[in-house]
Every structure is written in C-alpha cells, then in structure tokens.
Design an enzyme around this catalytic site. Sequence first.
Site, short mmCIF file in Angstrom:
data_model
loop_
_atom_site.label_atom_id
_atom_site.label_comp_id
_atom_site.label_asym_id
_atom_site.label_seq_id
_atom_site.Cartn_x
_atom_site.Cartn_y
_atom_site.Cartn_z
N LEU A 145 0.85 -1.18 0.00
CA LEU A 145 0.00 0.00 0.00
C LEU A 145 0.90 1.23 0.00
O LEU A 145 1.99 1.21 0.57
CB LEU A 145 -0.89 0.03 1.25
CG LEU A 145 -1.94 -1.07 1.41
CD1 LEU A 145 -2.66 -0.91 2.75
CD2 LEU A 145 -2.94 -1.05 0.27
N ASP A 146 0.42 2.31 -0.62
CA ASP A 146 1.16 3.56 -0.58
C ASP A 146 1.31 4.01 0.88
O ASP A 146 0.50 3.67 1.73
CB ASP A 146 0.44 4.64 -1.38
CG ASP A 146 0.37 4.33 -2.86
OD1 ASP A 146 1.23 3.58 -3.35
OD2 ASP A 146 -0.56 4.83 -3.52
N LYS A 147 2.33 4.81 1.12
CA LYS A 147 2.60 5.31 2.47
C LYS A 147 1.35 5.91 3.10
O LYS A 147 1.02 5.62 4.27
CB LYS A 147 3.71 6.36 2.41
CG LYS A 147 3.95 7.07 3.73
CD LYS A 147 4.98 8.19 3.57
CE LYS A 147 5.12 9.00 4.85
NZ LYS A 147 6.07 10.13 4.71
N THR A 149 -1.83 5.54 2.28
CA THR A 149 -3.04 4.75 2.19
C THR A 149 -3.08 3.81 3.39
O THR A 149 -2.09 3.12 3.66
CB THR A 149 -3.08 3.92 0.89
OG1 THR A 149 -3.09 4.80 -0.24
CG2 THR A 149 -4.32 3.04 0.83
N ARG A 246 -5.84 6.09 -7.25
CA ARG A 246 -5.60 7.54 -7.23
C ARG A 246 -5.57 8.10 -8.65
O ARG A 246 -6.15 9.16 -8.94
CB ARG A 246 -4.30 7.83 -6.50
CG ARG A 246 -4.31 7.35 -5.06
CD ARG A 246 -2.92 7.27 -4.47
NE ARG A 246 -2.30 8.59 -4.33
CZ ARG A 246 -1.05 8.77 -3.94
NH1 ARG A 246 -0.28 7.74 -3.65
NH2 ARG A 246 -0.57 9.99 -3.84
#
Length: 314
Positions: A145-147, A149, A246
């Site tokens: 997961l993105d930082k 998120t 996104r």
Amino acid sequence: MEFNTDGNTGEVEKIIAAEEDAGQRLDIYLAMKLDVSRSNMQKLLEDGRVVRGTKVLKANYKVRAGDEFAVALPEPEPLEIQPENIPLDIIFEDEDVVVINKKRGMVVHPAPGNYTGTLVNALLYHCQNLSGINNVIRPGIVHRLDKDTSGIMIVAKNDAAHISLSEQIQSKTARRSYIAIVRGNVKDDSGTVSAQIARDKNDRKKMSVVQSGGRDAVTDYEVLERFGRFTIVRCRLRTGRTHQIRVHMEYLGYPLVGDPKYSPMKVPFAINGQALHSQVLEFTHPRTGERLHFEAVIPEDMQKIITRLRNGQF
C-alpha cells in the site's frame, strides 16, 4: 548482448522506445522508465551497463523511436534491516500469514534514505520468520500500500505461502476493495475504468493514464454516498498498478480528497494524505484451502470526514 561491467549483474531490463520518446537524452529517459535517480542512471551508463544491440551507449545519446535498450542492473547490496518495536494492528495471524491493518503514514518497506520506521522493520521484530522471496528489503511483502493509504495487507511468513498468495493476486482470486472519499459529485452509480497507466513523463514519482505503452489497469467503482461536492465510493481492483485508484479517479475527474500528488487543492478536512482505505481482503488460505474474509475498520481521520459530510459540515 555484452556489457562492459565488472560481472556484478543481476536483472537485465529491456525497454523499447515509443515514438513519443524520441529526442530525449538517454539518461533522463531511462531514469524515468526505471524509476531511479538521474545520477544513478548516469553511473550505470558510465559503467557500460546500457546497450542497444552490441553498442554500449552514453548518457547524452538521443533516443530514437523503436530503440531497444538492455540495462544490466547490479545485484543489490545486502542490507541488514533492523527489527524495531513498532506497534502493529494485527487482524489475524497463524504460522503462514499475518493480516495487518496498516496505519496511514507508514512506509511498507525500506528504500534508499528511508531504512527505519517501516512495516518491514516492525514485522522483523514481531515475527520469527518471514518469506524470503522478495529479498532482505521486502521480506514477506506480497503486495503493498502507498505510504498514505491505510488499511488491510497480507504478509507471508514462508515461501510456500508467498507463492500461493502472489498467484492468487495475479489470477484475481484474491479480492481487494477500498473506500475512498473523492472531490466532486460522481455522476454514475457504478462503473469501470479500464485505462493504461505509465510513469508520468514530467514527474517520475507520479503515474498517469496513457493511450498506449503503459500497463493495463482496471478499477471497478460504485457510489456509496453523495454529498454534492464530495462522494464516498468503493473501489475494487482487478489489477494492482502503482497508484492505480488515485490515478483512475483523477482521470475520471474525481480526485481523492487530500491526495498530495494528484489533488493538491485544499479541502475543509484534516487528513494527512489521500482519503483512501484498503477495507476488505479475501483470499484462500495457502495451507488449509479455507476461504477467508477480513475487514479493516475505517481510520479515525476518514471517519471524522464522513461524519462531517453526513452532518453537512463542509
């Protein structure tokens, strides 16, 4: 193909230039394509690690449409990642897997300039063993997961579990869905975005939708609640590209609230990062074959936004 290297060669990346790539300096072009710094790419070029056919190329070579480049990446230097006593929100754990609710702001795995405070550092402290398939930098990490998120992630504790889970993600039998708060009044009750994604030509830290030359990406979405200027949607991934939700929602004209990369406009809410939460994960247990379903509670920052929207406080 032959490289003028010292023999320390790991993976060989092959890249074919499209028509729109023509005229770019090779160091700039390859740095963007491989997501490395320009200085690192210049070092690879100086070391004879980039060829076109049998010709070793220099940094100032001008790219031509149809050029096929081979880049010999060096073997990564082994790094000792230190275990750190960082609290984890563990939803489920057994001898094969760990299911975690990742908090917003936590980086998943170490990267240059950021080797501490990550999920991997925390996992190494918590777990005796993790899958070694993704090397010492990403032990046990099957997907990321993105930082900024938050939400549910699965981690493999052994190689057999890692292989099974990776195959499930690739074959789409593992299912993931997200809750997002977006700007704008989403017109359709549900829909599918099928649009290729590639690294942005002007900013290598961003992704963008492209007509060709990218990677296929498909996102299903459905509206949960509308509030005029904002909408709560559920997104389901059919593919797992970098920044996929996104980028796809921004492409539709409904960027995520708080997204610093794709929607840097101010909003009347306090949230540090994009309002995106990985809420549901379903997969088949790699050892027992049991179908498992897990949900991660919506974090407090997003829940406060939802409450304000429902109360008309925006």
